[in-house]
Every structure is written in C-alpha cells, then in structure tokens.
Design a protein around this motif. Structure first.
Motif, PDB file in Angstrom:
ATOM      1  N   ASN A  49       0.820  -1.212   0.000  1.00 49.95           N
ATOM      2  CA  ASN A  49       0.000   0.000   0.000  1.00 49.95           C
ATOM      3  C   ASN A  49       0.854   1.263   0.000  1.00 49.95           C
ATOM      4  O   ASN A  49       0.516   2.255  -0.660  1.00 49.95           O
ATOM      5  CB  ASN A  49      -0.941  -0.002   1.209  1.00 49.95           C
ATOM      6  CG  ASN A  49      -2.142  -0.903   0.996  1.00 49.95           C
ATOM      7  OD1 ASN A  49      -2.596  -1.099  -0.128  1.00 49.95           O
ATOM      8  ND2 ASN A  49      -2.655  -1.469   2.077  1.00 49.95           N
ATOM      9  N   TYR A  50       1.945   1.232   0.728  1.00 49.49           N
ATOM     10  CA  TYR A  50       2.835   2.399   0.768  1.00 49.49           C
ATOM     11  C   TYR A  50       3.383   2.704  -0.625  1.00 49.49           C
ATOM     12  O   TYR A  50       3.375   3.858  -1.079  1.00 49.49           O
ATOM     13  CB  TYR A  50       3.975   2.138   1.751  1.00 49.49           C
ATOM     14  CG  TYR A  50       4.991   3.248   1.815  1.00 49.49           C
ATOM     15  CD1 TYR A  50       4.710   4.435   2.483  1.00 49.49           C
ATOM     16  CD2 TYR A  50       6.234   3.106   1.200  1.00 49.49           C
ATOM     17  CE1 TYR A  50       5.646   5.465   2.537  1.00 49.49           C
ATOM     18  CE2 TYR A  50       7.174   4.122   1.248  1.00 49.49           C
ATOM     19  CZ  TYR A  50       6.876   5.300   1.919  1.00 49.49           C
ATOM     20  OH  TYR A  50       7.801   6.316   1.959  1.00 49.49           O
ATOM     21  N   ARG A  51       3.836   1.671  -1.317  1.00 42.87           N
ATOM     22  CA  ARG A  51       4.412   1.875  -2.648  1.00 42.87           C
ATOM     23  C   ARG A  51       3.348   2.244  -3.670  1.00 42.87           C
ATOM     24  O   ARG A  51       3.582   3.085  -4.550  1.00 42.87           O
ATOM     25  CB  ARG A  51       5.153   0.606  -3.086  1.00 42.87           C
ATOM     26  CG  ARG A  51       6.333   0.250  -2.209  1.00 42.87           C
ATOM     27  CD  ARG A  51       7.386   1.340  -2.228  1.00 42.87           C
ATOM     28  NE  ARG A  51       8.567   0.964  -1.461  1.00 42.87           N
ATOM     29  CZ  ARG A  51       9.647   1.724  -1.346  1.00 42.87           C
ATOM     30  NH1 ARG A  51       9.683   2.903  -1.939  1.00 42.87           N
ATOM     31  NH2 ARG A  51      10.679   1.318  -0.626  1.00 42.87           N
ATOM     32  N   ARG A  52       2.184   1.629  -3.562  1.00 42.24           N
ATOM     33  CA  ARG A  52       1.110   1.978  -4.494  1.00 42.24           C
ATOM     34  C   ARG A  52       0.656   3.416  -4.298  1.00 42.24           C
ATOM     35  O   ARG A  52       0.367   4.130  -5.265  1.00 42.24           O
ATOM     36  CB  ARG A  52      -0.066   1.017  -4.315  1.00 42.24           C
ATOM     37  CG  ARG A  52       0.159  -0.363  -4.913  1.00 42.24           C
ATOM     38  CD  ARG A  52      -1.061  -1.247  -4.727  1.00 42.24           C
ATOM     39  NE  ARG A  52      -0.912  -2.536  -5.393  1.00 42.24           N
ATOM     40  CZ  ARG A  52      -1.845  -3.481  -5.407  1.00 42.24           C
ATOM     41  NH1 ARG A  52      -3.007  -3.269  -4.781  1.00 42.24           N
ATOM     42  NH2 ARG A  52      -1.645  -4.626  -6.038  1.00 42.24           N
ATOM     43  N   ALA A  53       0.571   3.857  -3.042  1.00 35.13           N
ATOM     44  CA  ALA A  53       0.138   5.227  -2.762  1.00 35.13           C
ATOM     45  C   ALA A  53       1.145   6.243  -3.286  1.00 35.13           C
ATOM     46  O   ALA A  53       0.765   7.350  -3.694  1.00 35.13           O
ATOM     47  CB  ALA A  53      -0.068   5.409  -1.260  1.00 35.13           C
ATOM     48  N   GLN A  54       2.417   5.886  -3.271  1.00 37.13           N
ATOM     49  CA  GLN A  54       3.423   6.777  -3.836  1.00 37.13           C
ATOM     50  C   GLN A  54       3.200   6.974  -5.327  1.00 37.13           C
ATOM     51  O   GLN A  54       3.373   8.077  -5.854  1.00 37.13           O
ATOM     52  CB  GLN A  54       4.826   6.202  -3.606  1.00 37.13           C
ATOM     53  CG  GLN A  54       5.346   6.339  -2.190  1.00 37.13           C
ATOM     54  CD  GLN A  54       6.770   5.841  -2.075  1.00 37.13           C
ATOM     55  OE1 GLN A  54       7.129   4.794  -2.632  1.00 37.13           O
ATOM     56  NE2 GLN A  54       7.599   6.580  -1.364  1.00 37.13           N
ATOM     57  N   ARG A  55       2.820   5.912  -5.995  1.00 34.79           N
ATOM     58  CA  ARG A  55       2.634   5.956  -7.442  1.00 34.79           C
ATOM     59  C   ARG A  55       1.260   6.503  -7.817  1.00 34.79           C
ATOM     60  O   ARG A  55       1.113   7.204  -8.819  1.00 34.79           O
ATOM     61  CB  ARG A  55       2.821   4.542  -8.007  1.00 34.79           C
ATOM     62  CG  ARG A  55       2.808   4.454  -9.515  1.00 34.79           C
ATOM     63  CD  ARG A  55       3.019   3.017  -9.962  1.00 34.79           C
ATOM     64  NE  ARG A  55       3.042   2.906 -11.399  1.00 34.79           N
ATOM     65  CZ  ARG A  55       4.121   3.053 -12.146  1.00 34.79           C
ATOM     66  NH1 ARG A  55       5.282   3.320 -11.572  1.00 34.79           N
ATOM     67  NH2 ARG A  55       4.057   2.939 -13.459  1.00 34.79           N
ATOM     68  N   ASN A  56       0.259   6.158  -7.026  1.00 34.10           N
ATOM     69  CA  ASN A  56      -1.122   6.548  -7.319  1.00 34.10           C
ATOM     70  C   ASN A  56      -1.816   6.903  -6.008  1.00 34.10           C
ATOM     71  O   ASN A  56      -2.446   6.056  -5.379  1.00 34.10           O
ATOM     72  CB  ASN A  56      -1.844   5.393  -8.022  1.00 34.10           C
ATOM     73  CG  ASN A  56      -3.238   5.770  -8.474  1.00 34.10           C
ATOM     74  OD1 ASN A  56      -3.730   6.863  -8.194  1.00 34.10           O
ATOM     75  ND2 ASN A  56      -3.901   4.850  -9.164  1.00 34.10           N
ATOM     76  N   PRO A  57      -1.703   8.160  -5.567  1.00 30.79           N
ATOM     77  CA  PRO A  57      -2.217   8.550  -4.246  1.00 30.79           C
ATOM     78  C   PRO A  57      -3.705   8.278  -4.040  1.00 30.79           C
ATOM     79  O   PRO A  57      -4.147   8.110  -2.906  1.00 30.79           O
ATOM     80  CB  PRO A  57      -1.913  10.058  -4.187  1.00 30.79           C
ATOM     81  CG  PRO A  57      -0.780  10.251  -5.142  1.00 30.79           C
ATOM     82  CD  PRO A  57      -1.009   9.264  -6.240  1.00 30.79           C
ATOM     83  N   GLY A  58      -4.477   8.218  -5.095  1.00 30.98           N
ATOM     84  CA  GLY A  58      -5.911   8.007  -4.939  1.00 30.98           C
ATOM     85  C   GLY A  58      -6.342   6.558  -4.972  1.00 30.98           C
ATOM     86  O   GLY A  58      -7.548   6.271  -4.909  1.00 30.98           O
ATOM     87  N   ALA A  59      -5.388   5.642  -5.037  1.00 31.45           N
ATOM     88  CA  ALA A  59      -5.734   4.222  -5.166  1.00 31.45           C
ATOM     89  C   ALA A  59      -6.369   3.690  -3.885  1.00 31.45           C
ATOM     90  O   ALA A  59      -5.971   4.061  -2.776  1.00 31.45           O
ATOM     91  CB  ALA A  59      -4.485   3.417  -5.499  1.00 31.45           C
ATOM     92  N   ARG A  60      -7.341   2.821  -4.045  1.00 33.68           N
ATOM     93  CA  ARG A  60      -7.936   2.161  -2.880  1.00 33.68           C
ATOM     94  C   ARG A  60      -6.922   1.176  -2.304  1.00 33.68           C
ATOM     95  O   ARG A  60      -6.231   0.479  -3.052  1.00 33.68           O
ATOM     96  CB  ARG A  60      -9.216   1.435  -3.279  1.00 33.68           C
ATOM     97  CG  ARG A  60     -10.309   2.360  -3.792  1.00 33.68           C
ATOM     98  CD  ARG A  60     -11.505   1.566  -4.271  1.00 33.68           C
ATOM     99  NE  ARG A  60     -12.174   0.869  -3.172  1.00 33.68           N
ATOM    100  CZ  ARG A  60     -13.171   0.006  -3.338  1.00 33.68           C
ATOM    101  NH1 ARG A  60     -13.594  -0.294  -4.565  1.00 33.68           N
ATOM    102  NH2 ARG A  60     -13.739  -0.572  -2.300  1.00 33.68           N
ATOM    103  N   PRO A  61      -6.819   1.095  -0.992  1.00 29.26           N
ATOM    104  CA  PRO A  61      -5.791   0.234  -0.392  1.00 29.26           C
ATOM    105  C   PRO A  61      -6.100  -1.254  -0.554  1.00 29.26           C
ATOM    106  O   PRO A  61      -7.261  -1.664  -0.609  1.00 29.26           O
ATOM    107  CB  PRO A  61      -5.813   0.636   1.082  1.00 29.26           C
ATOM    108  CG  PRO A  61      -7.186   1.177   1.302  1.00 29.26           C
ATOM    109  CD  PRO A  61      -7.580   1.842   0.018  1.00 29.26           C
TER     110      PRO A  61
END
Length: 205
Positions: free
Chosen positions: A65-77
């Motif tokens: 989730n940390y890495r995904r949020a860096q790439r796409n801040p609006g992504a659902r966890p």
C-alpha cells in the motif's frame, strides 16, 4: 568437407585435419545434460516458517500500500484476504515438496507471483524485513512489478517457507473451499510443529 580435406595436399596437412575431426567428434559425445537446479535446503520434515504468517501478511500489505500510494495517491488500499492464504501456503509447500519453482495452473482466477530464496537467515523472525525483501524482489522484475502495481488487485496473501515464497492477488474477495481449508490447516500444523522443534533446539544450543 572434412573427408575432402583428409585427401588434401600437401601431405603434412592430413594429420592436422585428422586431429580436428577427432576434436569435433569428441566434443559432441562429451556434452552432458545440465543438472536440474535444486532449491530445497532441508528435508521436507524440517520445513519451518521464517516468521509468523499473520505478521508477514500484515507487513507485506503495508509495504504494498505504501508503494502503491506513492505511485497513485488516490488508489484504494489493498488488504489481506484470508480466503487466499490456504492456496498460497499450499502452493509454497508443494514447491518445496517437488523441489521446483513453478506456477499453480489449477487456479487461474487469481494473480500469482512466486520466487525462490537462497538464504532466509537474515529475515527469520523479522516479518517487516522479509515482507520488504519479497516486495523488492518482485519490484526488480518488470512483469512481477506490474502485478504488484495493479491497484485493482486489492485482495492479497503471501506465504514463505525455507526456499520459496508466493504472493497471490485478486480483484475480488476469495473463499477457499472446505477441502482446501482442511489441507491448509493440516499442513500448517505440521510446519508449525517443525518450527517449534527447531526453535527449541536453537535455545538448547
């Protein structure tokens, strides 16, 4: 062509051509099949969990989730999916049993990424470090990294034994059938018992 060369002039060339022909034939006969790579580092009865599976899953999901949020801040966890864990763990165990790295083709409804590991010692008892290691290993491989980055795959489980680790991801909740669940509980109990024995022996030493 070599037969023609054996009749060649001048005569001093014939022994050299004969040696060349011998080398070619010897080389062809001496080729050996490459040995199949061996992964399993311990007997099957000594397989152990490097750390608590629940903690490993929590740490992997946190890293993901940390890495995904860096790439796409609006992504659902993403979150841990308990229904995926039986299949994830059993496939890890089956790779150990077969001493082979491969994908489980029996279930094509989920994404699966798996790999071997040569030395788990630095990560034993350290679920956060192991989870980050697993994430990094897949991140460094473009096809695997693409799966980890896919924010539609929000239901996740991870498993690791002595020589292999597996991550499974799904776009929807997943439920293991009763047979699979029972196999998982039985196999996990065997591995947990071996883990406890190894820990006890380590303390006695």
């Amino acid at each position: 062509m070599l037969a023609n060369l054996l009749c060649a002039r001048p005569p001093w060339l014939r022994p050299l051509v004969g040696l060349l022909l011998l080398a070619v034939l010897s080389g062809a006969n001496s080729a050996e099949e490459p040995a199949r790579r061996r992964f399993r580092s311990v007997p099957l009865s000594q397989l152990t969990l490097p750390c608590d599976l629940t903690a490993l899953n929590a740490e992997y999901v946190a890293a993901l989730n940390y890495r995904r949020a860096q790439r796409n801040p609006g992504a659902r966890p993403a979150h841990f999916e308990a229904g995926l864990l039986p299949g994830t763990f059993l496939h890890t165990y089956e790779m150990e049993r077969r001493d082979s790295l491969y994908h489980d083709r029996d279930d094509r409804t989920v994404g699966e990424i798996c790999a071997s590991v040569s030395n788990l010692a630095p990560y034993r008892g350290r679920p956060r470090e192991l989870a980050r290691y697993i994430w990094t290993r897949f991140h460094n491989s473009p096809p695997h990294a693409a799966i980890q980055r896919d924010t539609s795959l929000r239901f996740v489980s991870v498993s690791c034994l002595n020589d292999f680790f597996v991550v499974r991801l799904s776009s929807r909740p997943y439920r293991a059938n009763a047979t699979r669940q029972q196999q998982f509980q039985q196999t996990l109990a065997i591995v947990q018992a071996a883990t406890a024995r190894q820990a006890h022996l380590a303390v006695r030493r």
